[in-house]
Enzyme design. Structure first.
Site, PDB file in Angstrom:
ATOM      1  N   ARG A 157       0.918  -1.013   0.022  1.00  0.00           N
ATOM      2  CA  ARG A 157      -0.038  -0.021  -0.036  1.00  0.00           C
ATOM      3  C   ARG A 157       0.772   1.329  -0.098  1.00  0.00           C
ATOM      4  O   ARG A 157       2.020   1.234   0.711  1.00  0.00           O
ATOM      5  CB  ARG A 157      -0.848   0.180   1.212  1.00  0.00           C
ATOM      6  CG  ARG A 157      -1.794  -1.013   1.444  1.00  0.00           C
ATOM      7  CD  ARG A 157      -2.407  -0.995   2.898  1.00  0.00           C
ATOM      8  NE  ARG A 157      -1.251  -1.727   3.744  1.00  0.00           N
ATOM      9  CZ  ARG A 157      -1.215  -1.507   5.042  1.00  0.00           C
ATOM     10  NH1 ARG A 157      -2.376  -1.575   5.551  1.00  0.00           N
ATOM     11  NH2 ARG A 157      -0.247  -2.272   5.662  1.00  0.00           N
ATOM     12  N   PHE A 270     -10.131  -2.202   6.802  1.00  0.00           N
ATOM     13  CA  PHE A 270     -10.796  -1.738   5.603  1.00  0.00           C
ATOM     14  C   PHE A 270     -12.469  -1.651   5.719  1.00  0.00           C
ATOM     15  O   PHE A 270     -13.167  -2.056   4.895  1.00  0.00           O
ATOM     16  CB  PHE A 270     -10.584  -2.605   4.198  1.00  0.00           C
ATOM     17  CG  PHE A 270      -9.382  -2.000   3.671  1.00  0.00           C
ATOM     18  CD1 PHE A 270      -8.040  -2.418   4.266  1.00  0.00           C
ATOM     19  CD2 PHE A 270      -9.146  -1.253   2.480  1.00  0.00           C
ATOM     20  CE1 PHE A 270      -7.089  -1.903   3.743  1.00  0.00           C
ATOM     21  CE2 PHE A 270      -8.032  -0.979   1.914  1.00  0.00           C
ATOM     22  CZ  PHE A 270      -6.684  -1.231   2.908  1.00  0.00           C
ATOM     23  N   LYS A 272     -13.546   1.189   7.164  1.00  0.00           N
ATOM     24  CA  LYS A 272     -13.599   2.796   7.688  1.00  0.00           C
ATOM     25  C   LYS A 272     -14.578   3.372   6.731  1.00  0.00           C
ATOM     26  O   LYS A 272     -13.960   3.445   5.485  1.00  0.00           O
ATOM     27  CB  LYS A 272     -12.388   3.543   7.582  1.00  0.00           C
ATOM     28  CG  LYS A 272     -11.668   3.367   9.084  1.00  0.00           C
ATOM     29  CD  LYS A 272     -10.855   4.854   9.192  1.00  0.00           C
ATOM     30  CE  LYS A 272     -10.672   5.008  10.781  1.00  0.00           C
ATOM     31  NZ  LYS A 272      -9.591   5.664  11.184  1.00  0.00           N
ATOM     32  N   CYS A 281      -5.002   2.441  -7.654  1.00  0.00           N
ATOM     33  CA  CYS A 281      -5.016   0.859  -7.783  1.00  0.00           C
ATOM     34  C   CYS A 281      -6.573   0.325  -7.891  1.00  0.00           C
ATOM     35  O   CYS A 281      -6.809  -0.238  -8.821  1.00  0.00           O
ATOM     36  CB  CYS A 281      -4.310   0.225  -6.919  1.00  0.00           C
ATOM     37  SG  CYS A 281      -2.732   0.699  -6.702  1.00  0.00           S
TER      38      CYS A 281
HETATM   39  C1  UGA Z   1      -4.022  -0.805  -2.693  1.00  0.00           C
HETATM   40  C2  UGA Z   1      -4.081  -2.221  -1.707  1.00  0.00           C
HETATM   41  O1  UGA Z   1      -4.360  -2.021  -0.604  1.00  0.00           O
HETATM   42  C3  UGA Z   1      -2.563  -2.861  -1.918  1.00  0.00           C
HETATM   43  O2  UGA Z   1      -2.775  -4.295  -1.434  1.00  0.00           O
HETATM   44  C4  UGA Z   1      -2.416  -3.077  -3.268  1.00  0.00           C
HETATM   45  O3  UGA Z   1      -0.840  -3.728  -3.636  1.00  0.00           O
HETATM   46  C5  UGA Z   1      -2.103  -1.653  -3.911  1.00  0.00           C
HETATM   47  O4  UGA Z   1      -3.675  -0.964  -4.023  1.00  0.00           O
HETATM   48  C6  UGA Z   1      -2.023  -1.867  -5.544  1.00  0.00           C
HETATM   49  O5  UGA Z   1      -2.404  -2.410  -6.111  1.00  0.00           O
HETATM   50  O6  UGA Z   1      -0.769  -1.455  -5.785  1.00  0.00           O
HETATM   51  P1  UGA Z   1      -3.421   1.659  -1.860  1.00  0.00           P
HETATM   52  O7  UGA Z   1      -4.125   1.822  -3.157  1.00  0.00           O
HETATM   53  O8  UGA Z   1      -1.975   2.218  -1.935  1.00  0.00           O
HETATM   54  O9  UGA Z   1      -3.196  -0.044  -1.845  1.00  0.00           O
HETATM   55  O10 UGA Z   1      -4.028   2.086  -0.599  1.00  0.00           O
HETATM   56  P2  UGA Z   1      -5.129   1.649   0.266  1.00  0.00           P
HETATM   57  O11 UGA Z   1      -4.580   1.634   1.577  1.00  0.00           O
HETATM   58  O12 UGA Z   1      -5.672   0.135  -0.243  1.00  0.00           O
HETATM   59  O13 UGA Z   1      -6.329   2.620   0.201  1.00  0.00           O
HETATM   60  C7  UGA Z   1      -7.146   2.938  -1.059  1.00  0.00           C
HETATM   61  C8  UGA Z   1      -8.368   3.649  -0.820  1.00  0.00           C
HETATM   62  O14 UGA Z   1      -9.326   3.214   0.138  1.00  0.00           O
HETATM   63  C9  UGA Z   1      -8.085   5.126  -0.089  1.00  0.00           C
HETATM   64  O15 UGA Z   1      -8.419   6.054  -0.821  1.00  0.00           O
HETATM   65  C10 UGA Z   1      -8.305   4.978   1.267  1.00  0.00           C
HETATM   66  O16 UGA Z   1      -8.641   6.045   1.807  1.00  0.00           O
HETATM   67  C11 UGA Z   1      -9.477   4.040   1.024  1.00  0.00           C
HETATM   68  N1  UGA Z   1      -9.984   3.350   2.519  1.00  0.00           N
HETATM   69  C12 UGA Z   1      -9.067   2.354   2.696  1.00  0.00           C
HETATM   70  C13 UGA Z   1     -11.123   3.598   2.974  1.00  0.00           C
HETATM   71  O17 UGA Z   1     -12.044   4.476   2.336  1.00  0.00           O
HETATM   72  N2  UGA Z   1     -11.481   2.840   4.125  1.00  0.00           N
HETATM   73  C14 UGA Z   1     -10.800   1.932   4.610  1.00  0.00           C
HETATM   74  O18 UGA Z   1     -11.105   1.348   5.461  1.00  0.00           O
HETATM   75  C15 UGA Z   1      -9.432   1.929   3.980  1.00  0.00           C
END
Ligand code: UGA
Length: 450
Positions: A157, A270, A272, A281
């Site tokens: 991430r 995940f 939230k 991604c």
């Molecule tokens: C995501 C995946 O989590 C990674 O495992 C994967 O390797 C990566 O994509 C990729 O394909 O390269 P990333 O996009 O960096 O990672 O970030 P995340 O932490 O997954 O968050 C994605 C989005 O979901 C953000 O906008 C975040 O704010 C949102 N989110 C996350 C929520 O709205 N609620 C949550 O509980 C968690």
């Protein structure tokens, strides 16, 4: 082992830095000379926790734009280039194809070499790339029996990419080739048994479970990556949908998510609710998986719904803001946070930007503050009708509402009494649940979340 990382973006650079730290000789290769020069001068082109320190100490990490001098010494060659979306939703494979061509036209194997696709690619692409490289090398008279191939998707991430690389939940190796599997198992052995020296800038998370190794075929490994990202996006969309119903009925979504997450079958991650998911991604991988399904005449209504819920979530927030401010036109709305998530300076596909544009379309003035994203935002959104403020207090001055749009910890510790004093009306919309609602209400804020 001698490793080449073709593509030095988020995935390539973090992987290269971690592999060099655990003892491999790594060379990062990129077609962008400016990026290579920056790295050679000791600077990271991206912001990632612990990366600057790690790069400073990375004696086993070199960089070049020219793979031809080094490729024939390598044991493992990673392809870690981007696969952005095409306008029709399919993954754009031009960078993967270009990387494969570079390998096919330069490699002349004298010892076993494993070529590994780390980029997120549609199902079947690993096998297609393998066939093309083998055919090309054979045509050039190379010994293709020394070439081995594997799919090795990444799960890191942004914002905690190094931690995810050093302390992964699992490592997936997709290959039917025993030599490739053995070489990658050896490469990752220090991570699998956690025998490396812990880098001071990337401490190990508490109580982390042992890293699991999973061997599959190439296609299953490709699917694991898509299915994982899409499942996480789906989980967020689900909690956002439940949050809408909670709002109508007076239930507290944070308590609901906490209660759900205590069930180990559901887990607290995940869950939230907020502005929805963004970044480079989830949106592209959902689109790509839907397109892959479409190519095979296979409908995926759950995944489509997850997409729609995510789009509607921003409209839901707009309606709540309208509900409070009544007329949005001419009102000043201060956004605290612009990046798509905290601990990164990545401003691409940020839900904050989508929401801001919806409010601007209704006539609002939007001003953004972000602890680290403003430099990038001023470049990426130079043509948009946004203003930028260097401090939260400057953004809040004269504002009719504050929207906490990114979950930066910095926003939890501000002096909100002082912020209220400079605002026009004390309305605060905490889309990321970073503040204490009761404390805010006590000092006179109208507080909402989602
Ligand atoms: C995501 C995946 O989590 C990674 O495992 C994967 O390797 C990566 O994509 C990729 O394909 O390269 P990333 O996009 O960096 O990672 O970030 P995340 O932490 O997954 O968050 C994605 C989005 O979901 C953000 O906008 C975040 O704010 C949102 N989110 C996350 C929520 O709205 N609620 C949550 O509980 C968690």
């Amino acid at each position: 082992m001698k490793v080449i990382n073709l593509g030095i973006g988020y995935v390539g650079l973090n992987t290269a830095a971690a592999l060099a730290w655990i003892g491999h000789d790594v060379c990062g290769v990129d077609i962008d000379p400016a990026k290579i020069e920056m790295l050679k001068s000791g600077k990271a082109p991206i912001r990632e926790d612990g990366l600057d320190d790690l790069l400073k100490q990375a004696t086993h990490l070199k960089y070049t734009t020219d793979i031809s001098n080094i490729i024939n010494e390598a044991d493992v060659v990673f392809i870690a280039v981007g696969t952005p979306s095409l306008p029709n939703g399919h993954a754009n494979l031009e960078y993967v194809n270009a990387a494969a061509k570079t390998i096919a036209t330069t490699i002349m194997p004298t010892h076993d070499v494993t070529i590994v696709i780390k980029s997120t690619v549609p199902l079947g692409i690993n096998a297609a790339i393998e066939r093309r490289i083998r055919a090309f090398v054979a045509q050039r008279g190379g010994d293709v029996s020394k070439l081995h191939f594997a799919s090795n998707p990444e799960f890191l991430r942004e914002g905690c990419a190094l931690s995810d690389t050093f302390y992964p939940d699992r490592i997936v190796i997709g290959t039917d080739d025993d030599v490739a599997f053995k070489m990658l198992s050896t490469l990752y052995a220090p991570l699998l048994d956690q025998s490396f020296a812990i880098p001071p800038s990337v401490p190990a998370p508490a109580n982390r479970p042992k890293t699991q190794l999973l061997r599959t075929n190439q296609t299953s490994a490709e699917m694991i990556k898509y299915a994982s990202n899409v499942f996480l996006a789906l989980k967020i969309s689900y909690i956002n949908e439940i949050s809408g119903l909670c709002e109508k009925l007076g239930a507290n979504i944070t308590d609901v998510a906490t209660g759900m997450g205590m069930d180990k079958r559901i887990a607290p991650y995940f869950l939230k609710s907020g502005l929805g998911w963004g970044g480079s991604c989830f949106p592209k991988d959902i689109k790509a998986l839907l397109q892959i399904g479409g190519d095979y005449g296979y409908d995926m209504p759950i995944i489509k719904a997850a997409w729609d819920v995510n789009e509607n979530q921003k409209d839901r927030v707009v309606r709540q803001i309208q509900d409070e401010l009544k007329i949005v036109c001419g009102k000043k709305i201060a956004f605290f946070g612009l990046t798509f998530k905290p601990n990164t300076d990545d401003v691409r596909n940020s839900p904050a930007v989508d929401l801001a544009n919806k409010l601007i379309a209704l006539g609002a003035d939007v001003v953004f503050h972000d602890p680290v994203g403003l430099t990038n935002a001023k470049k990426v959104y130079a043509d948009d009708a946004f203003s930028f403020a260097d401090t939260p207090i400057a953004a809040a001055t004269g504002a009719d509402a504050i929207v906490i749009a990114t979950e930066w910890k910095d926003y939890a510790t501000l002096d909100y009494a002082e912020i209220k004093r400079v605002m026009n009306t004390p309305f605060l919309f905490d889309t990321r649940h970073v503040l204490n609602a009761a404390a805010l209400r006590n000092i006179g804020f109208t507080y909402r979340d989602c």
